[in-house]
Design an enzyme around this catalytic site. Structure first.
Site: not given
Length: 425
Positions: A130, A229, A233, A281, A283, A290, A320, A325
């Site tokens: 993304r 956000e 996206r 953001c 960051t 990502r 992470r 799934e």
């Protein structure tokens, strides 16, 4: 007379609130905001409002003031925020991303430069890449006005209608969404929700759900979130590990969005020479990318999750945990993605992810072999279970290397629940 007096006094109190006494208490004491928003900078910048969205420094740092758990703690309300409040944003961005003050960002979405792909034998469940994109002339989510937000959505509705081939699909606005449609988007794990306290305090959930929605193509392998956000996206995903194929689709999708937006409005994406693609953001500045896979790493799990994290750090990756799934959680499935956003091109980050995941898989096979030795007697968390009573070290050493004829099943797989959980009987 009394009301006039109160009004006169109120004007005076408003002036006082702009004075040095109004420096906020920052609850996130160890955040980058606490470090870089000094009293001197606050006194200089706190009275300023940006041109595009009327954003202020107080709004930008609201999360660091409200919460005590922020690492960064700042958001931009428009592109102007990064420029007008540069004395605050620049050092935060440089420290977070580890870049120099004179660094320049280079974007590169040329998928032909990618070499190789994920090993087809690697146990990858799915791949997802993304990015975020913002259209120039509109505010970013923390500061965007209601009119601007609806303007972004209207522009994207027209753009989506022009998508062709594998990108063609349908847009689903959150406002007035049919329950059956909503449930399907939930089942597909596509729907974004309200209720995130960080986003609320940052100003991103104002006028919910107006001006927001989700687009996906017919195959559900290309998605665009509108006004979450970030303004946009853009997501490419599919089952298994064809990272190159997912990146190709993402590149063509981004180009389709960009071209159709330019045709409709003459506007382009916000692209800063220094900080790359602009996001709300800091960051996410740079690529905003990502690129991740869900992969089984049982060898690394046995070796130790902390050791896996350390190895990922060496490979410029970020691990992470995941619930897995739809096939279910195995207890050793990880979401592995690129660590960096700014200072590297998209091609570099995808290549890093491919090479790193292949290396982790190669090492995982070796670790699995090592775990077959007599030293690998498992720690059984369900200490009072029947497994703990009857699976002795002697029996384990005798049977753990055996695989059944019908399904290739092992003793390790048989007792996995007693090893993983502490509540088994």
């Amino acid at each position: 007379d009394g009301v006039n007096k109160l009004y006169e006094e109120d004007l005076e109190l408003q002036k006082q609130s702009q004075t040095v006494d109004s420096f906020p208490k920052i609850l996130s004491e160890h955040s980058l905001v606490a470090k870089h928003v000094t009293k001197e900078k606050w006194d200089k910048l706190s009275g300023h409002k940006t041109a595009t969205a009327g954003f202020t420094l107080a709004k930008a740092i609201a999360c660091a003031v409200e919460f005590d758990n922020q690492h960064c703690g700042i958001y931009a309300g428009d592109w102007d925020s990064y420029k007008d409040f540069a004395e605050v944003f620049d050092p935060i961005i440089q420290e977070y991303h580890g870049i120099s003050a004179d660094a320049k960002h280079t974007s590169d979405m040329d998928f032909s430069k990618i070499t190789g792909n994920i090993n087809p034998e690697a146990p990858v469940h799915s791949t997802r890449i993304r990015v975020g994109r913002s259209i120039d002339g509109f505010g970013l989510s923390p500061g965007i006005t209601k009119e601007q937000r609806v303007g972004v959505e209207d522009l994207m509705k027209k753009a989506f209608g022009k998508f062709e081939g594998e990108l063609a699909g349908e847009y689903f606005p959150l406002t007035g969404m049919d329950e059956a449609v909503r449930q399907q988007l939930v089942d597909d794990h596509f729907l974004f929700m309200s209720g995130d306290r960080n986003l609320q305090v940052a100003g991103m959930e104002r006028d919910w759900p107006e001006g927001r929605g989700i687009f996906h193509n017919k195959d559900k392998t290309f998605l665009v979130w509108v006004n979450e956000e970030d303004q946009l996206r853009i997501i490419s995903m599919e089952k298994k590990g064809d990272v190159l194929g997912v990146f190709k689709r993402l590149a063509s999708g981004i180009e389709a969005v960009r071209n159709t937006v330019k045709e409709e409005s003459g506007k382009d994406f916000m692209l800063d020479e220094k900080y790359g693609y602009v996001h709300s953001c800091p960051t996410n500045l740079g690529t905003g990318m990502r690129a991740s896979v869900h992969i089984d790493l049982p060898g690394w799990t046995a070796h130790g999750v902390d050791k896996l994290k350390a190895r990922c750090e060496e490979l410029a990756l970020q691990p992470r945990g995941t619930r897995g799934e739809s096939g279910g959680q195995t207890g050793h499935t990880y979401d592995i993605s690129n660590k960096h956003r700014l200072g590297y091109s998209e091609v570099q980050l995808v290549q890093t992810m491919i090479d790193g995941v292949n290396k982790l898989y190669e090492e995982d096979l070796e670790l699995q072999k090592q775990s077959q030795t007599v030293d690998s007697f498992p720690k059984i968390l369900s200490e009072h279970s029947l497994v703990a009573k009857h699976v002795t070290k002697e029996k384990w050493d005798k049977l753990s290397g055996h695989k059944t004829a019908t399904a290739g099943f092992t003793l390790a797989k048989a007792i996995a629940c007693a090893v993983e959980f502490d509540n088994q009987h």
